[in-house]
Scaffold this active site. Structure first.
Site, mmCIF file in Angstrom:
data_model
loop_
_atom_site.group_PDB
_atom_site.id
_atom_site.type_symbol
_atom_site.label_atom_id
_atom_site.label_comp_id
_atom_site.label_asym_id
_atom_site.label_seq_id
_atom_site.Cartn_x
_atom_site.Cartn_y
_atom_site.Cartn_z
ATOM 1 N N SER A 223 0.796 -0.916 -0.201
ATOM 2 C CA SER A 223 0.268 0.326 -0.028
ATOM 3 C C SER A 223 0.929 1.195 0.158
ATOM 4 O O SER A 223 2.322 1.158 0.419
ATOM 5 C CB SER A 223 -0.804 0.023 0.870
ATOM 6 O OG SER A 223 -1.520 1.575 1.715
ATOM 7 N N TYR A 236 -1.685 0.246 10.193
ATOM 8 C CA TYR A 236 -1.577 -0.588 9.180
ATOM 9 C C TYR A 236 -0.634 -0.304 8.240
ATOM 10 O O TYR A 236 0.582 -1.134 7.396
ATOM 11 C CB TYR A 236 -2.038 0.297 8.420
ATOM 12 C CG TYR A 236 -2.969 -0.618 7.047
ATOM 13 C CD1 TYR A 236 -3.479 -1.793 6.694
ATOM 14 C CD2 TYR A 236 -3.068 0.750 5.582
ATOM 15 C CE1 TYR A 236 -3.894 -2.405 4.976
ATOM 16 C CE2 TYR A 236 -2.843 0.077 4.297
ATOM 17 C CZ TYR A 236 -3.275 -2.099 4.120
ATOM 18 O OH TYR A 236 -3.682 -1.536 3.055
HETATM 19 N N1 LIG Z 1 -9.248 -1.626 -1.501
HETATM 20 C C1 LIG Z 1 -7.738 -0.704 -1.068
HETATM 21 O O1 LIG Z 1 -7.595 0.704 -1.605
HETATM 22 C C2 LIG Z 1 -6.195 -1.208 -0.556
HETATM 23 C C3 LIG Z 1 -5.349 -0.285 -1.100
HETATM 24 C C4 LIG Z 1 -3.842 -0.220 -0.696
HETATM 25 C C5 LIG Z 1 -3.884 -1.619 -0.326
HETATM 26 N N2 LIG Z 1 -4.387 -2.232 0.241
HETATM 27 C C6 LIG Z 1 -4.048 -4.195 0.177
HETATM 28 O O2 LIG Z 1 -4.858 -5.167 -0.842
HETATM 29 C C7 LIG Z 1 -5.115 -6.183 -0.307
HETATM 30 C C8 LIG Z 1 -6.487 -6.222 -0.142
HETATM 31 O O3 LIG Z 1 -7.158 -5.884 0.416
HETATM 32 P P1 LIG Z 1 -9.072 -5.253 -0.626
HETATM 33 O O4 LIG Z 1 -8.763 -3.791 -0.709
HETATM 34 O O5 LIG Z 1 -9.231 -6.332 -1.425
HETATM 35 O O6 LIG Z 1 -9.683 -6.113 0.554
HETATM 36 P P2 LIG Z 1 -10.519 -6.921 1.027
HETATM 37 O O7 LIG Z 1 -11.806 -6.571 0.592
HETATM 38 O O8 LIG Z 1 -11.495 -6.833 2.417
HETATM 39 O O9 LIG Z 1 -9.277 -8.463 0.758
HETATM 40 C C9 LIG Z 1 -8.914 -8.801 2.361
HETATM 41 C C10 LIG Z 1 -9.217 -10.308 1.935
HETATM 42 O O10 LIG Z 1 -7.737 -10.569 2.778
HETATM 43 C C11 LIG Z 1 -8.723 -11.770 3.744
HETATM 44 N N3 LIG Z 1 -7.948 -12.172 5.022
HETATM 45 C C12 LIG Z 1 -8.396 -11.001 6.231
HETATM 46 N N4 LIG Z 1 -7.222 -11.818 6.887
HETATM 47 C C13 LIG Z 1 -7.187 -12.522 6.610
HETATM 48 C C14 LIG Z 1 -6.374 -13.837 7.361
HETATM 49 N N5 LIG Z 1 -5.290 -13.784 8.557
HETATM 50 N N6 LIG Z 1 -5.875 -14.830 6.324
HETATM 51 C C15 LIG Z 1 -6.301 -15.164 5.068
HETATM 52 N N7 LIG Z 1 -6.774 -13.538 4.926
HETATM 53 C C16 LIG Z 1 -7.527 -12.971 4.920
HETATM 54 C C17 LIG Z 1 -9.936 -11.001 3.781
HETATM 55 O O11 LIG Z 1 -10.904 -12.231 4.372
HETATM 56 P P3 LIG Z 1 -12.174 -10.958 5.069
HETATM 57 O O12 LIG Z 1 -13.001 -10.642 3.811
HETATM 58 O O13 LIG Z 1 -12.993 -12.655 5.070
HETATM 59 O O14 LIG Z 1 -12.075 -10.186 5.631
HETATM 60 C C18 LIG Z 1 -10.879 -10.427 2.448
HETATM 61 O O15 LIG Z 1 -10.318 -11.580 1.538
HETATM 62 C C19 LIG Z 1 -4.722 -5.786 1.657
HETATM 63 O O16 LIG Z 1 -3.630 -6.185 1.629
HETATM 64 C C20 LIG Z 1 -4.567 -4.509 1.357
HETATM 65 O O17 LIG Z 1 -3.964 -3.956 3.216
HETATM 66 C C21 LIG Z 1 -6.423 -3.033 -0.386
#
Ligand SMILES: NC(=O)c1ccc[n+]([C@@H]2O[C@H](COP(=O)([O-])OP(=O)(O)OC[C@H]3O[C@@H](n4cnc5c(N)ncnc54)[C@H](OP(=O)(O)O)[C@@H]3O)[C@@H](O)[C@H]2O)c1
Length: 347
Positions: A223, A236
């Site tokens: 991120s 974070y």
């Molecule tokens: N969205 C943004 O704007 C953004 C920006 C920069 C970086 N990111 C990064 O992108 C990645 C994906 O996030 P996302 O935005 O797609 O959010 P998300 O929809 O919440 O996806 C995160 C996924 O990781 C799963 N997860 C959480 N804890 C876990 C664990 N202990 N073991 C295995 N799986 C786990 C979640 O499951 P649950 O749904 O059951 O919780 C979910 O499926 C993350 O690393 C996040 O930090 C996101």
């Protein structure tokens, strides 16, 4: 120049071949380039006429050929991506967001996908099962649980047989809570580190032998908060900063093994629960409950409410089109020379 000598016809032939080739390429690749093309052709004719008055034919020919070569080189398409067919990819955190979208897309490209979810009976897992091909395997993995990571490795190995693993996409991540560092519980810092750093580390270490044997790829979803200080996201951000350093170190260490390592830094996207007001209300409630009366008094409840409203409004304005991130992951997996870092999305 005498327009009817042999050099003139050679000259005309060369110009036609090069200009015609460039024209075909531009029109075929993007029709919207037509005005640019007309301007470019006009300029070519103008320069050619001007030069024709003062330069000998051979020199003129050489100069034009050189210019055309230079132009062709600049407009040549990037090298083709590697084929997806026959390649296996393991991706974490596919219940929702980037993970689910990427698993679906990789499956549609012909990859053999191993998609991990936290809940095998949840909506995300069911959606993947319904929409993807039989090549996709769902595995239940909490990346903070070494036993589950190990079991996933055994299951993946058993299904792959002699086929190696091409890619590991470390996508699973959490932002446990938001709030000023002083107001954040230690469990918030530890929770972020546990998933975003130690969880990713554990999966990477477990799957590395498979990737090394196949000279594969590692793609870590980090991120911008791991690069720059974002107020209220210290926990974070610190976990993603640790992930970035680990990823950069790994990139150097694995170079001799032929394993390429990339970091994707998505900007702001609406995923998971973050666009949901109830999620922010719950975060706000947790924060208030965890504070000592003295801290609550000094910062003030209004400040907490403003912060929550600000985060909720950022999340609601975030992009719902996840394709820049999905495409960045595909590039990291299939480009002949993947980028070390890719900022997927604007800003
Ligand atoms: N969205 C943004 O704007 C953004 C920006 C920069 C970086 N990111 C990064 O992108 C990645 C994906 O996030 P996302 O935005 O797609 O959010 P998300 O929809 O919440 O996806 C995160 C996924 O990781 C799963 N997860 C959480 N804890 C876990 C664990 N202990 N073991 C295995 N799986 C786990 C979640 O499951 P649950 O749904 O059951 O919780 C979910 O499926 C993350 O690393 C996040 O930090 C996101």
């Amino acid at each position: 120049m005498d327009d009817y000598t042999l050099p003139f016809w050679i000259y005309l032939g060369v110009v036609t071949v090069f200009v015609g080739g460039a024209m075909k390429r531009i029109v075929a690749s993007h029709l919207s380039a037509a005005p640019t093309l007309v301007a470019w052709l006009g300029a070519t004719v103008l320069v050619e006429r001007l030069w024709a008055f003062c330069l000998p034919t051979v020199l003129l020919l050489a100069l034009l050929a050189f210019a055309c070569c230079l132009y062709s080189a600049r407009t040549s398409p990037p090298p083709a991506n590697l084929p997806a067919h026959g390649k296996a990819v393991f991706i974490t955190g596919c219940d929702s967001g980037f993970g689910k979208a990427t698993a679906k897309h990789l499956d549609s490209l012909g990859f053999e996908v191993f998609a991990t979810v936290l809940d095998l009976t949840g909506d995300g897992a069911r959606d993947l099962q319904r929409t993807c091909s039989s090549r996709l395997t769902l595995l239940q993995v909490d990346i903070t649980q070494p036993q589950q990571v190990h079991q996933a490795l055994l299951d993946t190995k058993a299904k792959l047989g002699l086929q190696g693993l091409w890619g590991l996409v470390n996508n699973a991540g959490v932002c446990v809570n938001f709030g000023d560092a002083e107001l954040s519980l230690m469990s918030n810092f530890r929770g972020c580190m546990e998933v975003n750093f130690f969880g990713t580390l554990s999966v990477t270490k477990s799957f590395l032998p498979l990737l090394r044997h196949n000279k594969g790829r590692i793609v870590n979803i980090s991120s911008p908060a791991g690069d720059q200080p974002f107020p209220c996201l210290a926990a974070y951000g610190a976990s993603k900063a640790a992930l970035n350093l680990f990823t950069n170190t790994l990139r150097h260490e694995l170079e001799p093994w032929g394993v390429q390592v990339s970091t994707i830094l998505p900007s702001s996207y609406r995923t998971g629960r973050s666009s949901n007001r109830a999620y922010w209300d719950q975060q706000h409630k947790q924060l208030l409950q965890s504070l000592s009366p003295a801290l609550l008094d000094e910062y003030g409840e209004d400040y907490m409410t403003e912060t929550k409203d600000l985060f909720h409004s950022y999340a609601s304005q975030a992009s719902t089109d996840l394709s820049p991130v999905v495409q960045a992951i595909v590039q990291a997996l299939l480009a002949p020379q993947p980028r070390a870092r890719d900022k997927a999305g604007a800003g």
